[in-house]
Design an enzyme around this catalytic site. Structure first.
Site, short mmCIF file in Angstrom:
data_model
loop_
_atom_site.label_atom_id
_atom_site.label_comp_id
_atom_site.label_asym_id
_atom_site.label_seq_id
_atom_site.Cartn_x
_atom_site.Cartn_y
_atom_site.Cartn_z
N ARG A 353 0.86 -1.19 0.00
CA ARG A 353 0.00 0.00 0.00
C ARG A 353 0.90 1.23 0.00
O ARG A 353 1.38 1.67 1.03
CB ARG A 353 -0.90 -0.02 1.24
CG ARG A 353 -2.05 0.97 1.20
CD ARG A 353 -2.66 1.15 2.57
NE ARG A 353 -1.81 1.96 3.43
CZ ARG A 353 -1.62 1.76 4.72
NH1 ARG A 353 -2.18 0.74 5.33
NH2 ARG A 353 -0.83 2.56 5.42
N HIS A 357 -3.36 4.78 4.53
CA HIS A 357 -4.54 3.93 4.64
C HIS A 357 -5.78 4.67 4.14
O HIS A 357 -6.62 4.11 3.43
CB HIS A 357 -4.75 3.49 6.09
CG HIS A 357 -6.00 2.70 6.30
ND1 HIS A 357 -6.13 1.40 5.89
CD2 HIS A 357 -7.20 3.05 6.85
CE1 HIS A 357 -7.34 0.97 6.19
NE2 HIS A 357 -8.01 1.94 6.77
N TYR A 366 4.43 5.41 11.12
CA TYR A 366 4.72 4.03 11.50
C TYR A 366 5.55 3.28 10.45
O TYR A 366 5.85 2.10 10.63
CB TYR A 366 3.43 3.25 11.80
CG TYR A 366 2.36 3.34 10.74
CD1 TYR A 366 2.39 2.53 9.60
CD2 TYR A 366 1.29 4.22 10.87
CE1 TYR A 366 1.40 2.60 8.64
CE2 TYR A 366 0.28 4.30 9.91
CZ TYR A 366 0.35 3.47 8.80
OH TYR A 366 -0.63 3.55 7.84
#
Length: 451
Positions: A353, A357, A366
């Site tokens: 990805r 998100h 992160y």
């Protein structure tokens, strides 16, 4: 002799022969020891008797051990062999399940690779739709950042899974998406204007403005409306697949989910349901490395998702999700098996990805920017497939420029029209659930109108 002693009757017959020939066990024989018993000691056993008994026990023992090795338990589901050893099944294989691919990272076809041939028309449409999906994502994402949309989630980095899988299916196959598969709709003919209408929730939105942006749906295109709750689409897909089977349809159900969805109870219930009912359904997992901020290393200890299929008796395959040709071939073969053999198939597509998100997320908190950049450049699904179609003479720089210019204009116009369109009538907020709205809903509608 050991083979002969497998039956208890044969063992008894053998011992009786020994007793008869040597007088073992008779009172007269017991009363005639060859040596006198020692004083104050235990009585001596006749050595012939001892020899014969030992022979009988040894031979009988051999037969018993062979019996144990060859015995099976006729248990529901098939016969189960017994073992005399304590053996635990290993938590994982020594080697990980390999990943099927056709194109290398540079877009070169791997020699002797096994894949389903695609025509020039299909290949060009796959690439064109991947580019269209990328442009649509970029423009909608920027519109949200400008405050014109409330929410958005991109598919950047996962375009091949979207478009190539859709290309391998038929229009009759029923789709149960998560929220990162708009490319399936795009392939089936959902227009840029229809995408824009849904994201802005205007009066032309098929959901009548009652869904968040990117929660698309289309009855005409057999694409069930996206639900934000994770993995609930999986058991629904199995039920639909079983319905197709009962009706004798030449079609299957297809459902998509992420690696995080495999931790939901609905995932396990759906796989078991599908296997037991032999439902023609494809489970396509987009393992993109991250379930929002949770990496796969903290999601499961198994070798990804592909190994979970075997535990439920489901045929499975791991595919390079950034290789459009591999995705097309794997889904094409899986669909054929699902429909012809009436069975579920699990596909784990390894991808990444590249985008956040959603617009509510900052993934650099992160994971490193260098990691994101490496995947975007080194394993980009668009550049890999473009190299392959260019090598066949099916694409050019001029075609690329024309496509991107045209799609950008169409996308901006769709955005302008959708943004200016009227919103749905307020009554739609309370319709389409009850035939006759209950009193509490009527009161709520009155309150909203007064406000």
């Amino acid at each position: 002799m050991a083979q002969h002693l497998k039956s208890s009757s044969s063992k008894s017959a053998f011992v009786n022969i020994l007793k008869h020939n040597f007088g073992i066990g008779s009172q007269s024989h017991a009363a005639r020891p060859l040596r006198p018993n020692l004083p104050n000691g235990p009585p001596r056993q006749n050595p012939i008797s001892r020899l014969c008994n030992t022979m009988a026990e040894k031979l009988s023992s051999i037969g018993l051990h062979e019996d144990a090795k060859n015995q099976v338990l006729d248990f529901p589901g098939g016969k189960v062999a017994f073992t005399h050893e304590i053996q635990f099944i290993s938590e994982s294989n020594k080697e990980r399940v390999p990943c099927y691919r056709v194109l290398d990272d540079n877009g070169q076809q791997i020699p002797n690779s096994d894949f389903v041939p695609v025509s020039e028309e299909v290949a060009v449409k796959i690439y064109s739709d991947m580019v269209t999906l990328q442009i649509m994502d970029n423009i909608f994402y920027e519109a949200q950042r400008q405050g014109r949309l409330s929410f958005y989630a991109t598919t950047i980095g996962e375009e091949a899974i979207n478009i190539a899988s859709a290309a391998a299916l038929t229009p009759l196959d029923v789709i149960f998406p998560q929220y990162r598969e708009p490319g399936v709709l795009l392939w089936r003919g959902f227009t840029l204007q229809e995408f824009a209408n849904q994201c802005f929730g205007n009066k032309s939105d098929y959901g009548k403005g009652r869904q968040m942006p990117v929660h698309y749906g289309s009855n005409k295109l057999n694409y069930f409306t996206v639900s934000a709750t994770i993995a609930t689409q999986l058991p629904n897909a199995v039920g639909a697949a079983y319905s197709l089977k009962m009706d004798g349809k030449d079609a299957c159900a297809v459902t998509f989910f992420g690696d995080g969805g495999s931790s939901e109870g609905d995932f396990h219930a759906a796989l078991n349901f599908a296997a037991v009912m032999e439902a023609p359904v494809l489970f396509i997992c987009r393992n993109n490395g991250w379930a929002i901020s949770t990496p796969t290393s903290e999601q499961f200890r198994s070798d990804g998702v592909v190994v979970k299929g075997r535990a439920y008796g489901i045929r499975s395959i791991r595919v390079d999700g950034n290789d459009a040709l591999a995705m097309y071939s794997a889904v094409h073969a899986a669909r054929e098996m699902a429909v012809r053999e009436q069975r579920p198939i699990l596909i784990e597509a390894l991808t990444y990805r590249v985008g956040h998100h959603s617009t509510s997320d900052d993934s650099t908190r992160y994971r490193s920017a260098d990691e994101i950049e490496w995947w975007n450049k080194a394993r980009n699904p668009l550049s890999r497939f473009r190299t392959w179609i260019e090598s066949h003479g099916w694409w050019s720089d001029e075609a690329e420029s024309d496509l991107r210019s045209r799609i950008k204009k169409e996308m901006l116009e769709a955005l302008r029209v959708a943004e200016k369109s009227e919103k749905p009538n307020l009554k739609n907020m309370f319709s389409d659930v009850y035939d006759v709205p209950p009193s509490n809903l009527r009161e709520q509608e009155l309150l909203v109108r007064q406000t």
